[in-house]
Design an enzyme around this catalytic site. Structure first.
Site, PDB file in Angstrom:
ATOM      1  CB  SER A 179      -5.297  -4.489   7.318  1.00 18.54           C
ATOM      2  OG  SER A 179      -5.151  -3.132   7.683  1.00 18.54           O
ATOM      3  CG  HIS A 207      -4.124  -8.481   5.791  1.00 24.04           C
ATOM      4  ND1 HIS A 207      -4.459  -9.022   7.015  1.00 24.04           N
ATOM      5  CD2 HIS A 207      -3.479  -7.317   6.071  1.00 24.04           C
ATOM      6  CE1 HIS A 207      -4.060  -8.217   7.983  1.00 24.04           C
ATOM      7  NE2 HIS A 207      -3.455  -7.186   7.441  1.00 24.04           N
ATOM      8  CE  LYS A 239      -1.096  -9.259   9.168  1.00 23.42           C
ATOM      9  NZ  LYS A 239       0.333  -9.023   9.523  1.00 23.42           N
TER      10      LYS A 239
END
Length: 386
Positions: A179, A207, A239
């Site tokens: 990340s 992610h 996300k």
């Protein structure tokens, strides 16, 4: 005033080291353009990679479901909080990532704590990359298993540790996309090592989900790993999907193990059903709107190419996370503030999130950005870095 817990000294120390963190007040919906502390800004620090957090279809699904199901879920999944919308979302997520089952969690942090602690204990061993997310590291420490951190993406270092392990069960745990660095774990090689040493493999795809893979199904699709090769797949919904929560996908046995033994799942109120409905709408867009992901990939390539011509040294990353290494926390803060003055919101990432003297600007790109907005950022970066 009495301060038996010595709170003031700890806070003062953090301030003097340029590590004090302050919350900015967001006064608009998430998007490429936001209002923060009363100031209009271009937002280059959000994890809303596909620009879905304020998509009209997602908002409409949330609103409609709130009218039908109310706001709160009322209880944990195992009491009376598991709605038909939750169940449908689990089924569609499992299908999307090519797994037998998926189990919803209220946050990614809780998912990681729940999974690791449900799978290993005092007679076992857990092996984690040194740059893993804090939730994974905390999960390993709390599990009671023998906790070992191997050098970042260093397969030889991991293998040496696996060879020496005599514990009952072994679990390798990594982020698929790191990340703060934006680079990928070598999941195909890790899967081979796991098979060789009879270890389980878990990947946190927070992610990568929505960004990696031809269809956006994430790291498993990117590396073409099936359920046997990558038995524990975790990803978040806040996300790429622009919503909230997390899921863990894998075999029927894994799903039932989590439902029976993952304490953060058992003892936490379920996500609001309206969030599940919004996520279903977002998942539909993610599957069907291929151009959205293609646009993001073109922005990533454009940003990296232009950054190189401007003399900006980026860390190696093919993902939406494009970190610009600065060094000291004081410098990173100063550059972040200078960019804010120009109308660009980019956070300075400092220790303890990253190692000492590796403070950076964590620039994140979104499908909501235009190429013109990215170019404006590049020009501003060149000005403040000169």
């Amino acid at each position: 005033m009495s301060d038996p817990l010595q709170l003031t000294a700890a806070l003062d120390q953090r301030k003097s080291n340029h590590l004090y963190r302050q919350r900015r007040l967001l006064q608009s919906a998430q998007g490429a353009e936001v209002v923060v502390d009363g100031k209009p800004c271009l937002n280059f620090c959000s994890n809303d990679y596909l620009g879905l957090a304020n998509h009209p279809d997602v908002v409409a699904a949330f609103t409609s479901a709130a009218n039908d199901f109310g706001v709160g879920s009322g209880a944990s999944h195992l009491v009376c909080g598991h709605s038909s919308l939750h169940h449908q979302l689990e089924q569609e997520l499992a299908d999307y990532v090519g797994r037998d089952r998926a189990v919803l969690f209220s946050t990614g942090y809780m998912a990681n704590l729940g999974v690791v602690n449900a799978l290993v204990g005092k007679q076992d061993a857990v092996f984690e990359d040194k740059l893993n997310h804090a939730s994974l590291l905390d999960a390993g420490l709390l599990s009671g298993a023998r906790f070992q951190r191997f050098l970042h993406n260093d397969l030889a270092n991991l293998e040496a540790r696996l060879k020496k392990s005599t514990e009952n069960k072994k679990l390798i745990v990594v982020d698929s996309v790191f990340s703060m660095d934006g680079d990928l774990a070598p999941l195909d090689d890790l899967a081979a090592l796991a098979k060789q040493y009879n270890a389980g493999l878990m990947a946190d795809d927070a992610h990568g989900f929505g960004v990696l893979g031809n269809s956006g199904a994430g790291c498993a699709e990117h590396f073409q790993l099936d359920q046997q090769q990558l038995p524990v797949l975790m990803a978040t919904l806040g996300k790429g999907l622009g919503c909230f929560g997390a899921f863990v996908a894998g075999s029927e046995q894994l799903a039932e193990t989590l439902i029976q033994f993952a304490r953060p799942y058992i003892y936490t109120t379920a996500l609001p059903p309206a969030v599940a409905a919004a996520t279903l709408a977002s998942l539909k867009i993610m599957r069907e709107d291929v151009a959205r992901r293609q646009h993001l990939q073109s922005l990533i390539a454009y940003f990296r190419e232009r950054a190189e011509t401007l003399g900006l040294t980026l860390m190696p990353s093919i993902t939406a996370i494009q970190p610009l290494m600065i060094g000291t926390s004081e410098q990173a803060l100063a550059i972040s503030d200078a960019l804010l003055a120009k109308g660009f919101l980019i956070s300075a990432i400092r220790p303890p999130t990253v190692p000492v003297n590796s403070a950076r600007l964590r620039i994140t790109l979104s499908a909501a950005h235009s190429e013109q907005q990215v170019e404006r950022l590049l020009v501003a970066l060149a000005e403040v870095m000169s």
